[in-house]
Design a protein around this motif. Structure first.
Motif, PDB file in Angstrom:
ATOM      1  N   LEU A  26       0.990  -1.392  -0.173  1.00 43.02           N
ATOM      2  CA  LEU A  26      -0.361  -0.245   0.110  1.00 43.02           C
ATOM      3  C   LEU A  26       1.177   1.524   0.023  1.00 43.02           C
ATOM      4  CD1 LEU A  26      -2.092  -1.378   2.979  1.00 43.02           C
ATOM      5  CD2 LEU A  26      -2.798  -1.338   0.373  1.00 43.02           C
ATOM      6  N   SER A  27       0.724   2.393  -0.891  1.00 41.81           N
ATOM      7  CA  SER A  27       1.295   3.247  -0.826  1.00 41.81           C
ATOM      8  C   SER A  27      -0.048   4.674  -1.335  1.00 41.81           C
ATOM      9  CB  SER A  27       2.512   3.586  -2.173  1.00 41.81           C
ATOM     10  OG  SER A  27       3.002   4.687  -1.815  1.00 41.81           O
ATOM     11  N   ASP A  28       0.752   5.752  -0.499  1.00 44.15           N
ATOM     12  CA  ASP A  28      -0.454   6.830  -0.814  1.00 44.15           C
ATOM     13  C   ASP A  28       0.199   7.572  -2.844  1.00 44.15           C
ATOM     14  OD1 ASP A  28       2.413   7.693  -0.261  1.00 44.15           O
ATOM     15  OD2 ASP A  28       1.377   9.515   0.222  1.00 44.15           O
ATOM     16  N   HIS A  29       1.307   6.613  -2.757  1.00 44.03           N
ATOM     17  CA  HIS A  29       1.593   7.170  -4.155  1.00 44.03           C
ATOM     18  C   HIS A  29       2.861   5.799  -5.104  1.00 44.03           C
ATOM     19  CE1 HIS A  29       3.547   9.884  -7.565  1.00 44.03           C
ATOM     20  NE2 HIS A  29       2.445  10.275  -7.968  1.00 44.03           N
ATOM     21  N   ASN A  60       6.794   7.023  -4.078  1.00 39.64           N
ATOM     22  CA  ASN A  60       7.485   6.505  -2.417  1.00 39.64           C
ATOM     23  C   ASN A  60       8.621   5.731  -2.603  1.00 39.64           C
ATOM     24  OD1 ASN A  60       7.284   5.629   0.061  1.00 39.64           O
ATOM     25  ND2 ASN A  60       5.166   6.853   0.506  1.00 39.64           N
ATOM     26  N   THR A  61       9.245   6.667  -1.988  1.00 39.46           N
ATOM     27  CA  THR A  61      10.482   6.040  -2.158  1.00 39.46           C
ATOM     28  C   THR A  61      10.660   3.985  -1.135  1.00 39.46           C
ATOM     29  OG1 THR A  61      11.815   6.987   0.088  1.00 39.46           O
ATOM     30  CG2 THR A  61      11.617   7.272  -2.782  1.00 39.46           C
ATOM     31  N   THR A  62      10.057   4.051  -0.340  1.00 35.97           N
ATOM     32  CA  THR A  62      10.070   3.343   0.522  1.00 35.97           C
ATOM     33  C   THR A  62       8.460   1.835  -0.615  1.00 35.97           C
ATOM     34  OG1 THR A  62       9.481   4.605   2.228  1.00 35.97           O
ATOM     35  CG2 THR A  62       8.448   1.978   2.493  1.00 35.97           C
ATOM     36  N   PHE A  63       7.611   2.641  -0.969  1.00 35.05           N
ATOM     37  CA  PHE A  63       7.184   1.392  -1.535  1.00 35.05           C
ATOM     38  C   PHE A  63       7.900   1.010  -3.460  1.00 35.05           C
ATOM     39  CE2 PHE A  63       4.304   1.144  -5.383  1.00 35.05           C
ATOM     40  CZ  PHE A  63       2.952   0.430  -4.648  1.00 35.05           C
ATOM     41  N   GLN A  64       9.315   1.581  -3.416  1.00 32.63           N
ATOM     42  CA  GLN A  64       9.663   1.408  -4.350  1.00 32.63           C
ATOM     43  C   GLN A  64      10.436   0.226  -4.209  1.00 32.63           C
ATOM     44  OE1 GLN A  64       9.575   1.502  -7.845  1.00 32.63           O
ATOM     45  NE2 GLN A  64       7.952   2.492  -7.732  1.00 32.63           N
ATOM     46  N   ALA A  65      11.105   0.524  -2.771  1.00 25.31           N
ATOM     47  CA  ALA A  65      11.765   0.211  -2.212  1.00 25.31           C
ATOM     48  C   ALA A  65      11.948  -1.654  -2.297  1.00 25.31           C
ATOM     49  CB  ALA A  65      13.138   0.489  -0.622  1.00 25.31           C
ATOM     50  N   GLN A  66      10.505  -1.575  -1.594  1.00 22.46           N
ATOM     51  CA  GLN A  66       9.982  -3.242  -1.380  1.00 22.46           C
ATOM     52  C   GLN A  66       9.588  -3.434  -2.460  1.00 22.46           C
ATOM     53  OE1 GLN A  66       6.213  -1.227   0.635  1.00 22.46           O
ATOM     54  NE2 GLN A  66       6.941  -2.485   2.477  1.00 22.46           N
ATOM     55  N   LEU A  67       8.690  -3.149  -3.164  1.00 25.71           N
ATOM     56  CA  LEU A  67       9.157  -3.290  -5.365  1.00 25.71           C
ATOM     57  C   LEU A  67      10.198  -4.303  -5.452  1.00 25.71           C
ATOM     58  CD1 LEU A  67       6.398  -0.921  -7.197  1.00 25.71           C
ATOM     59  CD2 LEU A  67       6.288  -3.468  -5.976  1.00 25.71           C
ATOM     60  N   GLU A  72      12.310  -5.465  -3.024  1.00 24.49           N
ATOM     61  CA  GLU A  72      12.772  -6.971  -2.519  1.00 24.49           C
ATOM     62  C   GLU A  72      12.723  -7.708  -3.009  1.00 24.49           C
ATOM     63  OE1 GLU A  72      15.724  -6.534  -0.215  1.00 24.49           O
ATOM     64  OE2 GLU A  72      16.334  -5.347  -0.658  1.00 24.49           O
ATOM     65  N   PHE A  73      11.790  -7.213  -4.081  1.00 21.21           N
ATOM     66  CA  PHE A  73      10.289  -9.267  -3.730  1.00 21.21           C
ATOM     67  C   PHE A  73      10.609  -8.948  -5.577  1.00 21.21           C
ATOM     68  CE2 PHE A  73       7.354  -7.717  -0.872  1.00 21.21           C
ATOM     69  CZ  PHE A  73       6.894  -8.891  -0.325  1.00 21.21           C
ATOM     70  N   ARG A  74      11.358  -8.244  -6.640  1.00 25.86           N
ATOM     71  CA  ARG A  74      12.020  -8.265  -7.651  1.00 25.86           C
ATOM     72  C   ARG A  74      13.168  -9.082  -7.878  1.00 25.86           C
ATOM     73  NH1 ARG A  74      10.623  -2.696  -9.583  1.00 25.86           N
ATOM     74  NH2 ARG A  74       8.426  -2.804 -10.388  1.00 25.86           N
ATOM     75  N   LYS A  75      13.873  -9.525  -6.462  1.00 24.88           N
ATOM     76  CA  LYS A  75      14.908  -9.855  -6.638  1.00 24.88           C
ATOM     77  C   LYS A  75      15.099 -11.613  -6.044  1.00 24.88           C
ATOM     78  CE  LYS A  75      17.319  -5.599  -3.956  1.00 24.88           C
ATOM     79  NZ  LYS A  75      18.433  -5.908  -2.842  1.00 24.88           N
ATOM     80  N   ASP A  76      13.731 -11.347  -5.836  1.00 21.23           N
ATOM     81  CA  ASP A  76      13.694 -13.283  -5.927  1.00 21.23           C
ATOM     82  C   ASP A  76      12.427 -13.811  -6.183  1.00 21.23           C
ATOM     83  OD1 ASP A  76      14.160 -15.990  -4.786  1.00 21.23           O
ATOM     84  OD2 ASP A  76      13.946 -14.870  -3.027  1.00 21.23           O
ATOM     85  N   LEU A  77      12.236 -13.493  -7.317  1.00 20.38           N
ATOM     86  CA  LEU A  77      11.417 -13.752  -8.415  1.00 20.38           C
ATOM     87  C   LEU A  77      10.677 -16.021  -7.691  1.00 20.38           C
ATOM     88  CD1 LEU A  77      11.217 -11.835 -11.717  1.00 20.38           C
ATOM     89  CD2 LEU A  77      10.233 -11.242  -9.563  1.00 20.38           C
ATOM     90  N   VAL A 117       1.719 -10.055  -5.632  1.00 20.14           N
ATOM     91  CA  VAL A 117       1.372  -9.427  -4.850  1.00 20.14           C
ATOM     92  C   VAL A 117       0.555  -8.005  -5.516  1.00 20.14           C
ATOM     93  CG1 VAL A 117       3.359  -7.016  -4.889  1.00 20.14           C
ATOM     94  CG2 VAL A 117       4.235  -9.635  -4.703  1.00 20.14           C
ATOM     95  N   TYR A 118       0.158  -7.621  -4.636  1.00 24.75           N
ATOM     96  CA  TYR A 118      -0.634  -6.556  -5.557  1.00 24.75           C
ATOM     97  C   TYR A 118      -0.505  -4.828  -4.969  1.00 24.75           C
ATOM     98  CZ  TYR A 118      -4.930  -9.123  -6.440  1.00 24.75           C
ATOM     99  OH  TYR A 118      -6.044 -10.279  -7.100  1.00 24.75           O
ATOM    100  N   GLN A 119       0.133  -4.560  -5.797  1.00 26.25           N
ATOM    101  CA  GLN A 119       0.151  -2.349  -6.073  1.00 26.25           C
ATOM    102  C   GLN A 119      -1.139  -1.861  -5.668  1.00 26.25           C
ATOM    103  OE1 GLN A 119       3.121  -0.981  -8.606  1.00 26.25           O
ATOM    104  NE2 GLN A 119       3.834  -3.087  -9.451  1.00 26.25           N
TER     105      GLN A 119
END
Length: 90
Positions: free
Chosen positions: A37-40, A43-50, A52-57, A67-69
């Motif tokens: 969940l993100s307000d935009h 958002n840097t935290t949101f992008q960092a979380q994405l 991390e998930f992309r590192k281990d598909l 994952v639902y964004q």
């Protein structure tokens, strides 16, 4: 006047429940959902979380994670940066 308020409240409940909500039942007993969940979307935290998930598909697939964004008024399924789908605003 109270009947009008009650009727309005019930109508609101039905619109929230049956509006443009996502049908998550298709995932029941099949997948595990992760909601980011993100307000935009920038958002840097949101992008960092994405990232991390992309590192281990492979790990996501093994664990059957989807994952639902979720952002105000829009959402994406998966880790893509494509066009977001519109969702109901409450």
């Amino acid at each position: 006047m109270n009947y009008l308020k009650i009727l309005l409240f019930v109508a609101l409940l039905f619109s929230v429940r049956f509006g443009s909500a996502q049908d998550l039942s298709k995932h029941q007993w099949e997948n595990r959902l992760v909601l980011l969940l993100s307000d935009h979307e920038n958002n840097t935290t949101f992008q960092a979380q994405l990232e991390e998930f992309r590192k281990d598909l492979t790990g996501l697939d093994e664990r059957k994670l989807i994952v639902y964004q979720v952002m105000p008024g829009a959402y994406r399924i998966g880790l893509d940066d494509g066009d977001a789908k519109k969702s109901a605003r409450l």
